[in-house]
Design a protein around this motif. Structure first.
Motif, PDB file in Angstrom:
ATOM      1  N   GLU A   9       0.782  -2.365  -7.964  1.00 23.20           N
ATOM      2  CA  GLU A   9       1.551  -1.583  -8.935  1.00 23.20           C
ATOM      3  C   GLU A   9       0.692  -0.538  -9.653  1.00 23.20           C
ATOM      4  OE1 GLU A   9       4.104  -2.227 -13.004  1.00 23.20           O
ATOM      5  OE2 GLU A   9       3.924  -3.905 -11.621  1.00 23.20           O
ATOM      6  N   ARG A  10      -0.487  -0.926 -10.086  1.00 24.32           N
ATOM      7  CA  ARG A  10      -1.311  -0.026 -10.899  1.00 24.32           C
ATOM      8  C   ARG A  10      -2.555   0.499 -10.194  1.00 24.32           C
ATOM      9  NH1 ARG A  10      -0.100   0.394 -16.694  1.00 24.32           N
ATOM     10  NH2 ARG A  10       1.588  -1.035 -17.089  1.00 24.32           N
ATOM     11  N   TYR A  11      -2.781   0.084  -8.968  1.00 21.86           N
ATOM     12  CA  TYR A  11      -3.966   0.537  -8.252  1.00 21.86           C
ATOM     13  C   TYR A  11      -3.760   0.373  -6.745  1.00 21.86           C
ATOM     14  CZ  TYR A  11      -5.200  -4.414  -7.787  1.00 21.86           C
ATOM     15  OH  TYR A  11      -5.195  -5.755  -7.484  1.00 21.86           O
ATOM     16  N   VAL A  12      -4.675   0.977  -6.002  1.00 19.99           N
ATOM     17  CA  VAL A  12      -4.667   0.856  -4.551  1.00 19.99           C
ATOM     18  C   VAL A  12      -6.089   0.505  -4.098  1.00 19.99           C
ATOM     19  CG1 VAL A  12      -5.066   3.328  -4.154  1.00 19.99           C
ATOM     20  CG2 VAL A  12      -3.963   1.979  -2.401  1.00 19.99           C
ATOM     21  N   VAL A  13      -6.184  -0.375  -3.108  1.00 18.68           N
ATOM     22  CA  VAL A  13      -7.482  -0.740  -2.530  1.00 18.68           C
ATOM     23  C   VAL A  13      -7.540  -0.131  -1.130  1.00 18.68           C
ATOM     24  CG1 VAL A  13      -9.002  -2.604  -1.783  1.00 18.68           C
ATOM     25  CG2 VAL A  13      -7.547  -2.921  -3.800  1.00 18.68           C
ATOM     26  N   ILE A  14      -8.555   0.677  -0.904  1.00 20.88           N
ATOM     27  CA  ILE A  14      -8.764   1.291   0.401  1.00 20.88           C
ATOM     28  C   ILE A  14     -10.038   0.690   0.986  1.00 20.88           C
ATOM     29  CG2 ILE A  14      -9.189   3.446   1.650  1.00 20.88           C
ATOM     30  CD1 ILE A  14      -7.652   4.869  -0.632  1.00 20.88           C
ATOM     31  N   GLU A  15      -9.924   0.182   2.220  1.00 23.03           N
ATOM     32  CA  GLU A  15     -11.067  -0.461   2.873  1.00 23.03           C
ATOM     33  C   GLU A  15     -11.319   0.190   4.230  1.00 23.03           C
ATOM     34  OE1 GLU A  15     -12.200  -4.773   4.774  1.00 23.03           O
ATOM     35  OE2 GLU A  15     -10.953  -4.745   2.973  1.00 23.03           O
ATOM     36  N   ASN A  22     -19.796   8.079   7.659  1.00 25.74           N
ATOM     37  CA  ASN A  22     -20.414   9.396   7.822  1.00 25.74           C
ATOM     38  C   ASN A  22     -19.463  10.492   7.348  1.00 25.74           C
ATOM     39  OD1 ASN A  22     -18.477   9.537   9.822  1.00 25.74           O
ATOM     40  ND2 ASN A  22     -19.930   9.437  11.507  1.00 25.74           N
ATOM     41  N   GLY A  23     -19.835  11.739   7.573  1.00 27.37           N
ATOM     42  CA  GLY A  23     -19.034  12.870   7.134  1.00 27.37           C
ATOM     43  C   GLY A  23     -17.635  12.891   7.722  1.00 27.37           C
ATOM     44  N   GLU A  24     -17.501  12.530   8.978  1.00 24.92           N
ATOM     45  CA  GLU A  24     -16.181  12.511   9.631  1.00 24.92           C
ATOM     46  C   GLU A  24     -15.271  11.472   8.975  1.00 24.92           C
ATOM     47  OE1 GLU A  24     -14.294  11.197  13.892  1.00 24.92           O
ATOM     48  OE2 GLU A  24     -16.281  12.125  13.909  1.00 24.92           O
ATOM     49  N   ALA A  25     -15.808  10.283   8.769  1.00 24.04           N
ATOM     50  CA  ALA A  25     -15.036   9.225   8.111  1.00 24.04           C
ATOM     51  C   ALA A  25     -14.712   9.630   6.675  1.00 24.04           C
ATOM     52  CB  ALA A  25     -15.821   7.915   8.124  1.00 24.04           C
ATOM     53  N   ALA A  26     -15.671  10.262   6.013  1.00 28.26           N
ATOM     54  CA  ALA A  26     -15.471  10.697   4.627  1.00 28.26           C
ATOM     55  C   ALA A  26     -14.329  11.702   4.522  1.00 28.26           C
ATOM     56  CB  ALA A  26     -16.763  11.303   4.091  1.00 28.26           C
ATOM     57  N   ALA A  27     -14.206  12.588   5.491  1.00 27.34           N
ATOM     58  CA  ALA A  27     -13.129  13.585   5.467  1.00 27.34           C
ATOM     59  C   ALA A  27     -11.762  12.899   5.534  1.00 27.34           C
ATOM     60  CB  ALA A  27     -13.295  14.567   6.622  1.00 27.34           C
ATOM     61  N   LYS A  28     -11.644  11.869   6.341  1.00 31.64           N
ATOM     62  CA  LYS A  28     -10.373  11.142   6.435  1.00 31.64           C
ATOM     63  C   LYS A  28     -10.072  10.398   5.133  1.00 31.64           C
ATOM     64  CE  LYS A  28     -10.487  10.816  11.389  1.00 31.64           C
ATOM     65  NZ  LYS A  28     -10.632  10.024  12.568  1.00 31.64           N
ATOM     66  N   LEU A  29     -11.094   9.831   4.527  1.00 31.63           N
ATOM     67  CA  LEU A  29     -10.900   9.135   3.259  1.00 31.63           C
ATOM     68  C   LEU A  29     -10.522  10.113   2.141  1.00 31.63           C
ATOM     69  CD1 LEU A  29     -13.762   6.505   3.327  1.00 31.63           C
ATOM     70  CD2 LEU A  29     -11.309   6.057   3.387  1.00 31.63           C
ATOM     71  N   LYS A  30     -11.120  11.288   2.146  1.00 27.97           N
ATOM     72  CA  LYS A  30     -10.763  12.292   1.138  1.00 27.97           C
ATOM     73  C   LYS A  30      -9.283  12.636   1.229  1.00 27.97           C
ATOM     74  CE  LYS A  30     -15.187  14.640   0.607  1.00 27.97           C
ATOM     75  NZ  LYS A  30     -15.927  15.896   0.818  1.00 27.97           N
ATOM     76  N   GLY A  31      -8.780  12.769   2.449  1.00 28.04           N
ATOM     77  CA  GLY A  31      -7.350  13.039   2.639  1.00 28.04           C
ATOM     78  C   GLY A  31      -6.492  11.920   2.067  1.00 28.04           C
ATOM     79  N   GLU A  32      -6.925  10.683   2.262  1.00 30.84           N
ATOM     80  CA  GLU A  32      -6.197   9.532   1.726  1.00 30.84           C
ATOM     81  C   GLU A  32      -6.257   9.518   0.199  1.00 30.84           C
ATOM     82  OE1 GLU A  32      -3.736   6.240   1.926  1.00 30.84           O
ATOM     83  OE2 GLU A  32      -4.289   7.634   3.520  1.00 30.84           O
ATOM     84  N   PHE A  33      -7.403   9.872  -0.372  1.00 31.11           N
ATOM     85  CA  PHE A  33      -7.518   9.943  -1.830  1.00 31.11           C
ATOM     86  C   PHE A  33      -6.542  10.973  -2.388  1.00 31.11           C
ATOM     87  CE2 PHE A  33     -12.292   8.823  -1.341  1.00 31.11           C
ATOM     88  CZ  PHE A  33     -11.990   7.480  -1.224  1.00 31.11           C
ATOM     89  N   MET A  34      -6.473  12.129  -1.747  1.00 26.93           N
ATOM     90  CA  MET A  34      -5.557  13.190  -2.198  1.00 26.93           C
ATOM     91  C   MET A  34      -4.105  12.715  -2.104  1.00 26.93           C
ATOM     92  SD  MET A  34      -7.257  15.802  -3.248  1.00 26.93           S
ATOM     93  CE  MET A  34      -6.032  17.087  -3.237  1.00 26.93           C
ATOM     94  N   LEU A  35      -3.767  12.069  -1.012  1.00 30.11           N
ATOM     95  CA  LEU A  35      -2.413  11.552  -0.815  1.00 30.11           C
ATOM     96  C   LEU A  35      -2.050  10.558  -1.906  1.00 30.11           C
ATOM     97  CD1 LEU A  35       0.106  11.344   1.053  1.00 30.11           C
ATOM     98  CD2 LEU A  35      -1.085   9.474   2.198  1.00 30.11           C
ATOM     99  N   ARG A  36      -2.932   9.640  -2.197  1.00 24.37           N
ATOM    100  CA  ARG A  36      -2.671   8.630  -3.235  1.00 24.37           C
ATOM    101  C   ARG A  36      -2.546   9.270  -4.604  1.00 24.37           C
ATOM    102  NH1 ARG A  36      -0.270   5.085  -0.519  1.00 24.37           N
ATOM    103  NH2 ARG A  36      -1.299   4.977   1.472  1.00 24.37           N
ATOM    104  N   HIS A  37      -3.391  10.256  -4.880  1.00 31.40           N
ATOM    105  CA  HIS A  37      -3.353  10.925  -6.182  1.00 31.40           C
ATOM    106  C   HIS A  37      -2.049  11.705  -6.363  1.00 31.40           C
ATOM    107  CE1 HIS A  37      -4.730  12.883  -9.799  1.00 31.40           C
ATOM    108  NE2 HIS A  37      -4.442  14.046  -9.254  1.00 31.40           N
ATOM    109  N   THR A  38      -1.654  12.448  -5.351  1.00 29.97           N
ATOM    110  CA  THR A  38      -0.407  13.211  -5.473  1.00 29.97           C
ATOM    111  C   THR A  38       0.804  12.289  -5.518  1.00 29.97           C
ATOM    112  OG1 THR A  38      -0.319  13.552  -3.081  1.00 29.97           O
ATOM    113  CG2 THR A  38      -1.294  15.314  -4.397  1.00 29.97           C
ATOM    114  N   GLY A  39       0.654  11.067  -5.021  1.00 25.92           N
ATOM    115  CA  GLY A  39       1.721  10.075  -5.093  1.00 25.92           C
ATOM    116  C   GLY A  39       1.780   9.360  -6.438  1.00 25.92           C
ATOM    117  N   GLY A  40       0.902   9.753  -7.370  1.00 23.99           N
ATOM    118  CA  GLY A  40       0.938   9.191  -8.709  1.00 23.99           C
ATOM    119  C   GLY A  40      -0.019   8.042  -8.958  1.00 23.99           C
TER     120      GLY A  40
END
Length: 123
Positions: A9-15, A22-40
């Motif tokens: 309800e109040r947080y999300v756990v990303i594993e 590495n940088g490639e994995a980090a780029a995918k995680l950044k996209g997920e962070f943006m998605l979660r943030h824009t989702g509130g």
């Protein structure tokens, strides 16, 4: 790179399900962070229990998530860090920049404490 997302309800756990962040994995995680943030979602826990090592790009990807969470009054917390990852945070001078919890349960306590503080302030 694959990762799991456990929504609460109040947080999300990303594993991330990788042994090297590495940088490639980090780029995918950044996209997920943006998605979660824009989702509130304003609280993100990044559980690195599967990650054995990372490069500088892999560690720095958390800077975006921290900035997003902080801007909305939330927290970005790293958990599941091994000795190698903790040393990498020290080498990159990021150890004081990130909030670190020993477990997801400890991160949850930090988040609920912050949420109570925000509620008392009326934010």
């Amino acid at each position: 790179m694959k990762f799991t997302v456990d929504k609460h309800e109040r947080y999300v756990v990303i594993e991330p399900l990788t042994d090297f962040l590495n940088g490639e994995a980090a780029a995918k995680l950044k996209g997920e962070f943006m998605l979660r943030h824009t989702g509130g979602q304003r609280n993100i826990v990044l559980n690195l229990c599967q990650v054995q090592d990372a490069d500088e790009d892999g560690i720095r990807m958390g800077l975006l998530a921290r900035r997003l969470c902080k801007a909305s009054g939330g927290l970005f917390i790293l958990t599941g860090l091994n000795k190698k990852l903790i040393d990498l945070l020290k080498i990159t001078n990021l150890e004081g920049y990130f909030k670190v919890a020993e477990s997801v349960s400890n991160a949850e306590d930090m988040i609920f404490g912050n949420e109570i503080r925000l509620d008392l302030r009326g934010e």
